[in-house]
Scaffold this active site. Structure first.
Site, PDB file in Angstrom:
ATOM      1  N   SER A 210       0.840  -1.190   0.000  1.00 44.50           N
ATOM      2  CA  SER A 210       0.000   0.000   0.000  1.00 44.50           C
ATOM      3  C   SER A 210       0.880   1.247   0.000  1.00 44.50           C
ATOM      4  O   SER A 210       2.065   1.169  -0.323  1.00 44.50           O
ATOM      5  CB  SER A 210      -0.932  -0.040   1.219  1.00 44.50           C
ATOM      6  OG  SER A 210      -1.928   0.950   1.085  1.00 44.50           O
ATOM      7  N   ASN A 211       0.320   2.372   0.354  1.00 37.78           N
ATOM      8  CA  ASN A 211       1.113   3.604   0.424  1.00 37.78           C
ATOM      9  C   ASN A 211       0.638   4.409   1.628  1.00 37.78           C
ATOM     10  O   ASN A 211      -0.260   3.972   2.357  1.00 37.78           O
ATOM     11  CB  ASN A 211       0.977   4.391  -0.891  1.00 37.78           C
ATOM     12  CG  ASN A 211      -0.466   4.716  -1.185  1.00 37.78           C
ATOM     13  OD1 ASN A 211      -1.121   5.434  -0.447  1.00 37.78           O
ATOM     14  ND2 ASN A 211      -0.989   4.152  -2.271  1.00 37.78           N
TER      15      ASN A 211
END
Ligand code: CTP
Length: 410
Positions: free
Chosen positions: A214-215
């Site tokens: 993810s980020n």
């Protein structure tokens, strides 16, 4: 003063009052609601009447205050009559006892029976001593009710009955009144009649059944855009990867679609773009996805070999599908050569407005409550929006959107 020209069918509010000292403040709330033209039917628990008499509420309300589950010849079943006819049920004060009974589905007096008999939105305004407020049982009951869509305003911290100070004071009647107005009457503003589709949060690409890539996007800027758009009058759909609570005044108005992966966000956005006047891609979408293992990758099996493949560019596909007059806003997260990269992105993406974040700057972008952005328009003119709350940044972006929509974008 009651309004001079009464609304022919004013919104109907059931004002529930349970047995706490803050019941005296509900009289002020009742008066405020009546002055604003609402039809208010008070329902008092037997304990509430030990603090303030039903006569006081009856004198100010649109119909006599009720305290009994058993009706009269005119309204033989008052809880269904009240519950079905309400546009909103507000309980102020809501005691720990009332909250517990509501959470467990008890209907042993008129107020709890009305709460079970209504499909209208419900707003609870808790009031109790700090020790009671902090009890896990009270918090768990409220969490249960919130999960079911019940709105909870307050309590605030301040002086309590008995002279001590702490959390547990009922929200002020004026604050409750303002929220009731917003919930029941909604908002009108420069985006009234416009349908806005917003994406928010970082996408999550599974590696195996337990791990994701993810980020650091928190989703807060996208959620702030959804909230502010709603307050400016728009009908808002929010496609989001995060579970952030929306503000109480708009929580029932925003249509929330939960997604996780870039592919799910792609489908959710493309499905809804046709019926949107404006699309705002605030989400941080993964550029690559991973072929996910069906079972958990075990440490002992050595360093995993992940195989990446590019995701579809959602913004690109939205622009390709754009209909006449639709406004499309993109975001750009940059860390280096911000101006040059942003300009290149504006040109390649074909959006009407690009909101540029220099995510390497302090207090900006991911995981912050504040943001500082540059707005780049189709004419390649830049406007710097200096550091401020994400809601304030949202307001600047949406003011530009309103003006683009008014001009009739290409
Ligand atoms: N975006 C998108 N679909 C993707 C990637 C990005 O719709 N698969 C959107 C983002 O929501 C944002 C804009 O494209 O509105 C720019 O995203 P950004 O991450 O800044 O740029 P990228 O297009 O991914 O390019 P790069 O990573 O090379 O900067």
């Amino acid at each position: 003063m009651p309004s001079a020209t009464p609304d022919p069918s004013p919104p109907r509010i059931v004002l529930g009052v349970s047995g706490g000292i803050a019941a005296y403040k509900s009289v002020e709330l009742l008066r405020r609601l009546r002055d604003a033209g609402f039809h208010v039917a008070p329902v008092l628990t037997p304990d509430a009447t030990r603090f303030v008499g039903a006569v006081t509420f009856s004198a100010l309300a649109s119909e006599p205050a009720r305290t009994s589950l058993f009706g009269d010849t005119v309204t033989p079943i008052p809880h269904t009559h009240l519950g079905q006819g309400a546009d909103l049920v507000v309980v102020a004060p809501a005691t720990a006892h009332l909250i517990a009974r509501y959470a467990t589905g008890l209907a042993d007096d008129l107020l709890t029976a009305t709460l079970l008999a209504t499909r209208a939105p419900v707003l609870l305004c808790p009031a109790m001593h700090t020790e009671m407020w902090e009890q896990p049982s009270v918090q768990e009951n409220l969490a249960t009710l919130r999960r079911r869509g019940v709105m909870v305003l307050g309590p605030e911290s301040g002086p309590l009955a008995g002279g001590d100070v702490g959390a547990g004071r009922m929200a002020e009647p004026e604050a409750i009144f303002e929220l009731v107005e917003r919930i029941v009457r909604g908002y009108r503003g420069p985006l009234t009649g416009q349908r806005i589709l917003v994406s928010a949060g970082g996408t999550r690409e599974p590696i195996d059944p337990v791990r994701v890539i993810s980020n650091r996007s928190s989703g807060r800027q996208g959620h702030a855009i959804a909230e502010v758009a709603c307050r400016l009058g728009a009908a808002v759909t929010l496609v989001t990867t995060v579970d952030l609570e929306l503000a109480l005044d708009v929580v029932r108005s925003v249509d929330v679609v939960r997604v996780a992966t870039a592919a799910q966000m792609h489908d959710a956005m493309l499905e809804r773009t046709g019926e949107s006047d404006c699309v705002i891609m605030a989400a941080a979408v993964a550029d690559f996805t991973v072929t996910s293992a069906t079972e958990k990758l075990k440490k002992g099996a050595g360093t995993p070999q992940l195989s990446f493949e590019p995701t579809a560019d959602i913004l690109h596909d939205l622009v390709a599908k754009r209909h006449a007059g639709q406004v499309i806003v993109g975001f750009a997260a940059e860390t280096t050569d911000v101006a040059a990269n942003a300009l290149a992105k504006l040109r390649s993406k074909g959006v009407d407005l690009l909101v540029v974040n220099d995510v390497a700057s302090p207090g900006v972008g991911f995981e912050h409550a504040t943001n500082e952005v540059i707005l780049l328009d189709r004419d390649e003119l830049a406007e710097t929006v200096t550091l401020r709350s994400k809601s304030a940044v949202a307001l600047v972006i949406l003011t530009r959107v309103a003006s683009l929509l008014a001009q009739g974008a290409p």
